[in-house]
Scaffold this motif. Structure first.
Motif, mmCIF file in Angstrom:
data_model
loop_
_atom_site.group_PDB
_atom_site.id
_atom_site.type_symbol
_atom_site.label_atom_id
_atom_site.label_comp_id
_atom_site.label_asym_id
_atom_site.label_seq_id
_atom_site.Cartn_x
_atom_site.Cartn_y
_atom_site.Cartn_z
ATOM 1 N N MET A 192 0.837 -1.201 0.000
ATOM 2 C CA MET A 192 0.000 0.000 0.000
ATOM 3 C C MET A 192 0.873 1.253 0.000
ATOM 4 O O MET A 192 0.527 2.262 -0.638
ATOM 5 N N ALA A 193 2.003 1.202 0.655
ATOM 6 C CA ALA A 193 2.885 2.368 0.737
ATOM 7 C C ALA A 193 3.391 2.800 -0.632
ATOM 8 O O ALA A 193 3.703 3.977 -0.844
ATOM 9 N N LEU A 194 3.436 1.870 -1.574
ATOM 10 C CA LEU A 194 3.913 2.201 -2.914
ATOM 11 C C LEU A 194 2.994 3.174 -3.638
ATOM 12 O O LEU A 194 3.450 3.929 -4.498
ATOM 13 N N SER A 195 1.714 3.168 -3.279
ATOM 14 C CA SER A 195 0.770 4.063 -3.961
ATOM 15 C C SER A 195 0.194 5.124 -3.022
ATOM 16 O O SER A 195 -0.791 5.762 -3.350
ATOM 17 N N ALA A 196 0.820 5.291 -1.863
ATOM 18 C CA ALA A 196 0.300 6.225 -0.863
ATOM 19 C C ALA A 196 0.943 7.602 -1.007
ATOM 20 O O ALA A 196 2.074 7.724 -1.479
ATOM 21 N N ASN A 197 0.205 8.602 -0.570
ATOM 22 C CA ASN A 197 0.793 9.939 -0.506
ATOM 23 C C ASN A 197 1.610 10.050 0.787
ATOM 24 O O ASN A 197 1.653 9.108 1.585
ATOM 25 N N SER A 198 2.247 11.171 1.013
ATOM 26 C CA SER A 198 3.155 11.298 2.164
ATOM 27 C C SER A 198 2.431 11.139 3.498
ATOM 28 O O SER A 198 2.953 10.503 4.415
ATOM 29 N N GLN A 199 1.245 11.683 3.622
ATOM 30 C CA GLN A 199 0.480 11.553 4.872
ATOM 31 C C GLN A 199 0.096 10.087 5.105
ATOM 32 O O GLN A 199 0.201 9.579 6.215
ATOM 33 N N GLN A 200 -0.336 9.427 4.045
ATOM 34 C CA GLN A 200 -0.707 8.017 4.164
ATOM 35 C C GLN A 200 0.513 7.158 4.485
ATOM 36 O O GLN A 200 0.432 6.233 5.284
ATOM 37 N N ARG A 201 1.659 7.483 3.870
ATOM 38 C CA ARG A 201 2.882 6.721 4.152
ATOM 39 C C ARG A 201 3.272 6.831 5.622
ATOM 40 O O ARG A 201 3.726 5.863 6.228
#
Length: 89
Positions: A56-65
């Protein structure tokens, strides 16, 4: 960017996995022996969920990461605790 629904689903998966793993850890601490199958299943779920977070981190924005990173740390801590405890049982 990861969708809100996919993040929510993953957060629920993390919560469920942590709850199950904590229960298995608690049961193993209260007993002289533990249910190998459920304990192993809990460890496998922790690993699987950890891998799902990494994907999921591969397609996440900075806040999501950042949120995913905190979830990953939580899983790692529980996983490490359970592995160390399993060696002592």
């Amino acid at each position: 960017m990861a969708t809100r629904d996919s993040m929510d689903d993953l957060m629920q998966q993390v919560e469920d996995t942590v709850r199950f793993a904590q229960e298995q850890y608690k049961q193993s601490s209260l007993q002289e022996h533990y249910n190998d199958d459920d304990y192993t299943k809990a460890l496998q779920q922790l690993e699987d969920t950890y891998q799902d977070i990494a994907k999921m981190a591969l397609s996440a924005n900075s806040q999501q990461r950042e949120q995913l990173h905190r979830m990953r740390l939580q899983l790692q801590q529980l996983q490490n605790t359970m592995v160390l405890e399993g060696e002592n049982l």
